[in-house]
Design a protein around this motif. Structure first.
Motif, PDB file in Angstrom:
ATOM      1  N   ILE A 266       0.863  -1.178   0.000  1.00 21.45           N
ATOM      2  CA  ILE A 266       0.000   0.000   0.000  1.00 21.45           C
ATOM      3  C   ILE A 266       0.904   1.233   0.000  1.00 21.45           C
ATOM      4  N   THR A 267       0.849   1.993  -1.074  1.00 25.38           N
ATOM      5  CA  THR A 267       1.699   3.182  -1.186  1.00 25.38           C
ATOM      6  C   THR A 267       0.989   4.372  -0.548  1.00 25.38           C
ATOM      7  N   LEU A 268       1.549   4.847   0.550  1.00 24.39           N
ATOM      8  CA  LEU A 268       0.988   6.029   1.221  1.00 24.39           C
ATOM      9  C   LEU A 268       1.673   7.273   0.667  1.00 24.39           C
ATOM     10  N   SER A 269       0.886   8.299   0.393  1.00 21.64           N
ATOM     11  CA  SER A 269       1.411   9.492  -0.267  1.00 21.64           C
ATOM     12  C   SER A 269       1.554  10.657   0.702  1.00 21.64           C
ATOM     13  N   GLN A 270       2.310  11.667   0.265  1.00 20.32           N
ATOM     14  CA  GLN A 270       2.436  12.898   1.032  1.00 20.32           C
ATOM     15  C   GLN A 270       1.090  13.623   1.061  1.00 20.32           C
ATOM     16  N   TRP A 271       0.888  14.457   2.077  1.00 19.52           N
ATOM     17  CA  TRP A 271      -0.329  15.243   2.180  1.00 19.52           C
ATOM     18  C   TRP A 271      -0.076  16.659   1.686  1.00 19.52           C
ATOM     19  N   SER A 272      -1.071  17.243   1.084  1.00 21.52           N
ATOM     20  CA  SER A 272      -0.921  18.577   0.507  1.00 21.52           C
ATOM     21  C   SER A 272      -1.439  19.654   1.468  1.00 21.52           C
ATOM     22  N   GLU A 273      -1.095  20.898   1.158  1.00 16.60           N
ATOM     23  CA  GLU A 273      -1.615  22.019   1.942  1.00 16.60           C
ATOM     24  C   GLU A 273      -3.138  22.067   1.843  1.00 16.60           C
ATOM     25  N   ARG A 303       8.190  19.365   5.607  1.00 16.75           N
ATOM     26  CA  ARG A 303       9.149  18.791   4.658  1.00 16.75           C
ATOM     27  C   ARG A 303       8.456  18.216   3.435  1.00 16.75           C
ATOM     28  N   GLY A 304       7.573  19.020   2.844  1.00 21.91           N
ATOM     29  CA  GLY A 304       6.915  18.586   1.617  1.00 21.91           C
ATOM     30  C   GLY A 304       5.665  17.764   1.818  1.00 21.91           C
ATOM     31  N   GLY A 305       5.098  17.794   3.022  1.00 24.30           N
ATOM     32  CA  GLY A 305       3.836  17.087   3.270  1.00 24.30           C
ATOM     33  C   GLY A 305       3.990  15.752   3.953  1.00 24.30           C
ATOM     34  N   THR A 306       5.063  15.578   4.754  1.00 26.07           N
ATOM     35  CA  THR A 306       5.258  14.315   5.484  1.00 26.07           C
ATOM     36  C   THR A 306       4.148  14.143   6.521  1.00 26.07           C
ATOM     37  N   PRO A 307       3.338  13.096   6.416  1.00 23.59           N
ATOM     38  CA  PRO A 307       2.183  12.931   7.310  1.00 23.59           C
ATOM     39  C   PRO A 307       2.526  12.961   8.796  1.00 23.59           C
ATOM     40  N   LYS A 308       3.628  12.303   9.195  1.00 20.29           N
ATOM     41  CA  LYS A 308       3.992  12.293  10.618  1.00 20.29           C
ATOM     42  C   LYS A 308       4.208  13.707  11.139  1.00 20.29           C
ATOM     43  N   LEU A 309       4.915  14.538  10.375  1.00 17.82           N
ATOM     44  CA  LEU A 309       5.196  15.906  10.811  1.00 17.82           C
ATOM     45  C   LEU A 309       3.925  16.748  10.841  1.00 17.82           C
ATOM     46  N   ILE A 310       3.030  16.507   9.896  1.00 19.65           N
ATOM     47  CA  ILE A 310       1.756  17.233   9.878  1.00 19.65           C
ATOM     48  C   ILE A 310       0.921  16.877  11.107  1.00 19.65           C
ATOM     49  N   CYS A 311       0.860  15.600  11.437  1.00 16.50           N
ATOM     50  CA  CYS A 311       0.091  15.169  12.616  1.00 16.50           C
ATOM     51  C   CYS A 311       0.666  15.773  13.893  1.00 16.50           C
ATOM     52  N   GLU A 312       1.991  15.787  14.007  1.00 16.68           N
ATOM     53  CA  GLU A 312       2.618  16.361  15.200  1.00 16.68           C
ATOM     54  C   GLU A 312       2.314  17.849  15.309  1.00 16.68           C
ATOM     55  N   ALA A 313       2.336  18.546  14.171  1.00 20.37           N
ATOM     56  CA  ALA A 313       2.043  19.978  14.181  1.00 20.37           C
ATOM     57  C   ALA A 313       0.591  20.241  14.563  1.00 20.37           C
ATOM     58  N   LEU A 314      -0.319  19.439  14.049  1.00 23.07           N
ATOM     59  CA  LEU A 314      -1.738  19.612  14.386  1.00 23.07           C
ATOM     60  C   LEU A 314      -1.986  19.347  15.862  1.00 23.07           C
ATOM     61  N   ARG A 315      -1.360  18.306  16.394  1.00 26.30           N
ATOM     62  CA  ARG A 315      -1.518  18.012  17.816  1.00 26.30           C
ATOM     63  C   ARG A 315      -0.997  19.167  18.671  1.00 26.30           C
TER      64      ARG A 315
END
Length: 319
Positions: A266-273, A303-315
């Motif tokens: 399963i290819t997981l993709s970067q998230w967009s703005e 870093r270009g939409g890395t999901p882990k970093l986005i989740c940490e920022a939202l939290r």
């Protein structure tokens, strides 16, 4: 908040001790003047106790609200963007004939928020049955990082002991077979296989030995008992990228075409703005101008939409 709570609790204990002393003095009061003075002291102390209790109740309420907000946030995080992957999984599950199985692999799970995707997959399976049998197996440093460790973890859920070799899967399969009913889904999740020294041999054994044996036995059991619509779903996740290391193995599906008796990556993709912006509109409760600014800020730091970093920022920003 914990420091404030500790301070109030200590003050409250002190005031209750003072009240006890006042009560003892009242019992031995010699005249009405002393009794009046002590009653006034008691009233003042009681008032202070009530104030402290109110402050503690308010802190508890704030903590409860914060916990509820955090849990609500965690439940909505998987909604940011797994649309393409979820659609693919649903199509595969719908195409599976009776008594069939599917093995999925999430690569680079740590940074691509594979843990959130597994939550969504579990929800899909729960909606598809009233008898989901879920067995999460997590490899850990210090544990048995091989086929035996996997079997021991699975056996622990089933009340089976004495697993000594990677060939001791027969009692596990028998126990799983005896538990199925019409529409059962057996969901085995295997996490952190990146810790294994021999990932390639484990995946080959999982697909060609364990899964094949279990699935064949499920087919026989279903046919003999007249049971239908039973599925075996296995989700394997690796915190880092192992596909390159295992790319020479003929155990993976080609491209995005699912085939039984193969592992489907399963290819997981970067998230967009735009994904972040839309999610904030749905779930944050913030005004539009704040959402636009927050989405831009979070995406720039990801870093270009890395999901882990986005989740940490939202939290961090919403908790």
């Amino acid at each position: 908040m914990d420091d404030r709570k500790d301070f109030y609790n200590k003050q409250l204990a002190q005031k209750k001790e003072e009240l006890t002393v006042i009560q003892l003095k009242l019992e031995g009061a010699l005249d009405s003047v002393d009794e009046l003075k002590l009653n006034n002291q008691a009233e003042a102390t009681l008032q202070k106790i009530e104030e402290l209790e109110a402050k503690l109740n308010n802190l508890s309420s704030q903590t409860g609200n914060a916990n509820r907000s955090f849990l609500a946030l965690e439940q909505k995080l998987p909604k940011i963007d797994f649309k393409e992957q979820i659609t693919k999984i649903k199509n595969i599950l719908e195409d599976l004939l009776e008594y069939r199985n599917a093995i999925f692999l999430i690569n680079d799970s740590l940074y691509m928020a594979g843990d959130l995707f597994s939550i969504e997959l579990k929800k899909i399976l729960e909606e598809d049955t009233t008898d989901l049998k879920y067995y999460p197996i997590v490899f850990t440093v210090g544990g048995s990082l091989d086929e035996i460790g996997f079997l021991q973890g699975l056996a622990g859920y089933l009340g089976i002991g004495n697993i000594q070799s990677k060939d001791d899967y027969d009692p596990i399969c028998n126990k799983l077979n005896s538990s199925i009913v019409n529409g059962s889904i057996i969901f085995i999740e295997i996490k952190k296989i990146d810790l294994l020294d021999n990932k390639d041999s484990f995946l080959c054994w999982l697909l060609n030995i364990f899964c094949k044996f279990l699935n064949d036995n499920l087919v026989q059991t279903c046919q003999s008992k007249g049971i239908e619509l039973v599925k075996l779903i296995i989700l394997v996740s690796s915190d880092d990228d192992i596909l390159e290391e295992c790319s020479s193995l003929e155990i993976f599906c080609d491209g995005q075409v699912f085939k039984e008796n193969r592992i489907f990556p399963i290819t997981l993709s970067q998230w967009s703005e735009q994904d972040i912006n839309l999610w904030l509109k749905k779930y944050s409760g913030l005004p539009k101008n704040q959402i636009t600014a927050m989405a831009k800020s979070i995406f720039r730091s990801s870093r270009g939409g890395t999901p882990k970093l986005i989740c940490e920022a939202l939290r961090s920003k919403l908790s």
